[in-house]
Write a protein that holds these residues in place. Structure first.
Motif, PDB file in Angstrom:
ATOM      1  N   LEU A  87       1.065  -1.099  -0.163  1.00  0.00           N
ATOM      2  CA  LEU A  87       0.516   0.037   0.147  1.00  0.00           C
ATOM      3  C   LEU A  87       1.020   1.021   0.001  1.00  0.00           C
ATOM      4  O   LEU A  87       0.576   2.516   0.168  1.00  0.00           O
ATOM      5  CB  LEU A  87      -1.477   0.162   1.323  1.00  0.00           C
ATOM      6  N   ASP A  88       1.984   1.166   0.222  1.00  0.00           N
ATOM      7  CA  ASP A  88       3.139   2.328   0.406  1.00  0.00           C
ATOM      8  C   ASP A  88       2.681   2.889   1.051  1.00  0.00           C
ATOM      9  O   ASP A  88       2.791   3.731   1.483  1.00  0.00           O
ATOM     10  CB  ASP A  88       2.607   2.920  -1.274  1.00  0.00           C
ATOM     11  N   ILE A  89       2.556   1.689   2.706  1.00  0.00           N
ATOM     12  CA  ILE A  89       2.571   2.978   4.040  1.00  0.00           C
ATOM     13  C   ILE A  89       3.560   2.576   4.427  1.00  0.00           C
ATOM     14  O   ILE A  89       4.271   2.005   4.254  1.00  0.00           O
ATOM     15  CB  ILE A  89       1.119   2.741   4.047  1.00  0.00           C
ATOM     16  N   ALA A  90       4.661   3.711   5.299  1.00  0.00           N
ATOM     17  CA  ALA A  90       5.413   3.010   6.133  1.00  0.00           C
ATOM     18  C   ALA A  90       5.104   2.567   7.414  1.00  0.00           C
ATOM     19  O   ALA A  90       3.831   2.607   7.998  1.00  0.00           O
ATOM     20  CB  ALA A  90       6.144   4.748   6.553  1.00  0.00           C
ATOM     21  N   GLU A  91       5.411   1.240   7.986  1.00  0.00           N
ATOM     22  CA  GLU A  91       5.133   0.908   8.926  1.00  0.00           C
ATOM     23  C   GLU A  91       4.648   2.104  10.596  1.00  0.00           C
ATOM     24  O   GLU A  91       4.029   1.508  10.991  1.00  0.00           O
ATOM     25  CB  GLU A  91       6.190   0.006   9.708  1.00  0.00           C
ATOM     26  N   GLU A  92       5.337   2.981  10.530  1.00  0.00           N
ATOM     27  CA  GLU A  92       5.006   3.973  11.631  1.00  0.00           C
ATOM     28  C   GLU A  92       3.801   4.357  11.781  1.00  0.00           C
ATOM     29  O   GLU A  92       3.847   5.249  12.249  1.00  0.00           O
ATOM     30  CB  GLU A  92       6.184   4.089  12.281  1.00  0.00           C
ATOM     31  N   CYS A  93       3.312   4.646  10.090  1.00  0.00           N
ATOM     32  CA  CYS A  93       2.133   5.574   9.973  1.00  0.00           C
ATOM     33  C   CYS A  93       0.921   5.267   9.858  1.00  0.00           C
ATOM     34  O   CYS A  93       0.278   5.353   9.559  1.00  0.00           O
ATOM     35  CB  CYS A  93       2.651   6.286   8.732  1.00  0.00           C
ATOM     36  N   ALA A  94       1.203   3.630  10.043  1.00  0.00           N
ATOM     37  CA  ALA A  94      -0.374   3.022  10.269  1.00  0.00           C
ATOM     38  C   ALA A  94      -0.323   1.847  11.109  1.00  0.00           C
ATOM     39  O   ALA A  94       0.329   1.384  11.260  1.00  0.00           O
ATOM     40  CB  ALA A  94      -0.790   2.189   8.361  1.00  0.00           C
ATOM     41  N   LEU A  95      -1.702   1.261  11.352  1.00  0.00           N
ATOM     42  CA  LEU A  95      -2.414   0.212  12.026  1.00  0.00           C
ATOM     43  C   LEU A  95      -3.079  -0.981  10.827  1.00  0.00           C
ATOM     44  O   LEU A  95      -3.952  -0.408  10.406  1.00  0.00           O
ATOM     45  CB  LEU A  95      -3.053   0.766  13.044  1.00  0.00           C
ATOM     46  N   VAL A  96      -2.554  -1.956  11.543  1.00  0.00           N
ATOM     47  CA  VAL A  96      -3.380  -3.173  11.212  1.00  0.00           C
ATOM     48  C   VAL A  96      -4.030  -3.887  12.102  1.00  0.00           C
ATOM     49  O   VAL A  96      -3.550  -4.135  12.988  1.00  0.00           O
ATOM     50  CB  VAL A  96      -1.940  -4.394  10.486  1.00  0.00           C
ATOM     51  N   ALA A  97      -5.232  -4.256  11.231  1.00  0.00           N
ATOM     52  CA  ALA A  97      -6.396  -5.151  12.524  1.00  0.00           C
ATOM     53  C   ALA A  97      -7.055  -5.935  11.688  1.00  0.00           C
ATOM     54  O   ALA A  97      -7.128  -6.367  10.712  1.00  0.00           O
ATOM     55  CB  ALA A  97      -7.067  -4.548  13.380  1.00  0.00           C
ATOM     56  N   ARG A  98      -7.504  -7.246  12.700  1.00  0.00           N
ATOM     57  CA  ARG A  98      -8.294  -8.074  11.680  1.00  0.00           C
ATOM     58  C   ARG A  98      -9.079  -8.451  13.114  1.00  0.00           C
ATOM     59  O   ARG A  98      -8.613  -9.232  14.075  1.00  0.00           O
ATOM     60  CB  ARG A  98      -6.398  -9.530  11.514  1.00  0.00           C
ATOM     61  N   ASP A  99     -10.542  -8.217  12.498  1.00  0.00           N
ATOM     62  CA  ASP A  99     -11.519  -8.886  13.603  1.00  0.00           C
ATOM     63  C   ASP A  99     -11.372  -8.063  15.169  1.00  0.00           C
ATOM     64  O   ASP A  99     -11.144  -8.163  15.904  1.00  0.00           O
ATOM     65  CB  ASP A  99     -11.013 -10.463  13.972  1.00  0.00           C
ATOM     66  N   GLY A 100     -10.926  -6.992  14.787  1.00  0.00           N
ATOM     67  CA  GLY A 100     -11.086  -5.718  16.151  1.00  0.00           C
ATOM     68  C   GLY A 100      -9.576  -6.501  16.957  1.00  0.00           C
ATOM     69  O   GLY A 100      -8.735  -5.698  17.747  1.00  0.00           O
ATOM     70  N   GLU A 101      -8.320  -6.552  16.058  1.00  0.00           N
ATOM     71  CA  GLU A 101      -7.800  -7.152  16.662  1.00  0.00           C
ATOM     72  C   GLU A 101      -6.051  -6.677  16.338  1.00  0.00           C
ATOM     73  O   GLU A 101      -5.841  -6.994  15.090  1.00  0.00           O
ATOM     74  CB  GLU A 101      -6.731  -9.154  16.929  1.00  0.00           C
ATOM     75  N   LEU A 102      -4.899  -5.268  17.027  1.00  0.00           N
ATOM     76  CA  LEU A 102      -3.615  -5.107  15.974  1.00  0.00           C
ATOM     77  C   LEU A 102      -3.154  -6.556  15.387  1.00  0.00           C
ATOM     78  O   LEU A 102      -2.872  -6.512  16.489  1.00  0.00           O
ATOM     79  CB  LEU A 102      -2.799  -4.552  17.031  1.00  0.00           C
ATOM     80  N   LEU A 103      -2.824  -6.031  14.527  1.00  0.00           N
ATOM     81  CA  LEU A 103      -1.660  -6.825  14.164  1.00  0.00           C
ATOM     82  C   LEU A 103      -0.116  -6.082  14.136  1.00  0.00           C
ATOM     83  O   LEU A 103      -0.367  -5.229  13.441  1.00  0.00           O
ATOM     84  CB  LEU A 103      -1.427  -7.683  12.985  1.00  0.00           C
ATOM     85  N   THR A 104       1.577  -6.719  14.699  1.00  0.00           N
ATOM     86  CA  THR A 104       2.445  -6.406  14.976  1.00  0.00           C
ATOM     87  C   THR A 104       3.090  -6.650  13.216  1.00  0.00           C
ATOM     88  O   THR A 104       1.956  -7.640  12.740  1.00  0.00           O
ATOM     89  CB  THR A 104       3.395  -7.046  15.793  1.00  0.00           C
ATOM     90  N   PRO A 105       3.864  -5.822  13.069  1.00  0.00           N
ATOM     91  CA  PRO A 105       4.193  -5.817  11.132  1.00  0.00           C
ATOM     92  C   PRO A 105       4.501  -7.418  10.807  1.00  0.00           C
ATOM     93  O   PRO A 105       4.638  -7.886   9.884  1.00  0.00           O
ATOM     94  CB  PRO A 105       5.921  -4.695  10.936  1.00  0.00           C
ATOM     95  N   ASP A 106       4.911  -8.123  11.675  1.00  0.00           N
ATOM     96  CA  ASP A 106       5.597  -9.512  11.115  1.00  0.00           C
ATOM     97  C   ASP A 106       4.332 -10.927  11.661  1.00  0.00           C
ATOM     98  O   ASP A 106       4.704 -11.521  11.239  1.00  0.00           O
ATOM     99  CB  ASP A 106       6.602  -9.933  12.567  1.00  0.00           C
ATOM    100  N   ARG A 107       3.183  -9.933  11.525  1.00  0.00           N
ATOM    101  CA  ARG A 107       2.181 -10.828  12.258  1.00  0.00           C
ATOM    102  C   ARG A 107       1.284 -11.573  10.467  1.00  0.00           C
ATOM    103  O   ARG A 107       1.417 -10.330   9.651  1.00  0.00           O
ATOM    104  CB  ARG A 107       0.570 -10.930  12.611  1.00  0.00           C
ATOM    105  N   ARG A 108       1.357 -13.068  10.488  1.00  0.00           N
ATOM    106  CA  ARG A 108       1.278 -12.998   8.699  1.00  0.00           C
ATOM    107  C   ARG A 108      -0.613 -12.925   8.496  1.00  0.00           C
ATOM    108  O   ARG A 108      -1.703 -12.164   9.341  1.00  0.00           O
ATOM    109  CB  ARG A 108       0.924 -15.155   8.933  1.00  0.00           C
ATOM    110  N   VAL A 109      -0.906 -12.717   7.565  1.00  0.00           N
ATOM    111  CA  VAL A 109      -1.596 -12.592   7.044  1.00  0.00           C
ATOM    112  C   VAL A 109      -2.613 -13.866   6.035  1.00  0.00           C
ATOM    113  O   VAL A 109      -1.295 -14.296   5.705  1.00  0.00           O
ATOM    114  CB  VAL A 109      -1.961 -11.936   5.745  1.00  0.00           C
TER     115      VAL A 109
END
Length: 82
Positions: free
Chosen positions: A45-67
């Protein structure tokens, strides 16, 4: 994440596993080839890691979490003001 809209398809020629992403605050719904990690999703998505949060089913995902295939993810851009 429940959204009845049709997502904008990125890389339509890709026939493999995909994920659906709700990008906020733009409120864009995207379908894109599945990245392996949250870090790869942000890079796609061309977004820096420190500039966004990623969540799945209400749970925040750290950058190393599987998708996983067919995941429905929320990507929320964040900004700090000094």
């Amino acid at each position: 994440m429940s959204d009845e809209r049709t997502p904008l398809v990125r890389v339509p020629e890709h026939t493999g596993a995909r994920v659906t992403v709700l990008l906020q605050p733009e409120d864009s719904l995207l379908s894109l080839p599945r990245p392996k990690t949250a870090r790869q999703l942000l890079a796609a998505l061309d977004i820096a890691e420190e500039c966004a949060l990623v969540a799945r089913d209400g749970e925040l995902l750290t950058p190393d979490r599987r998708v996983w295939p067919d995941d429905r993810l929320l990507v929320r851009k964040v900004a700090s003001s000094g």
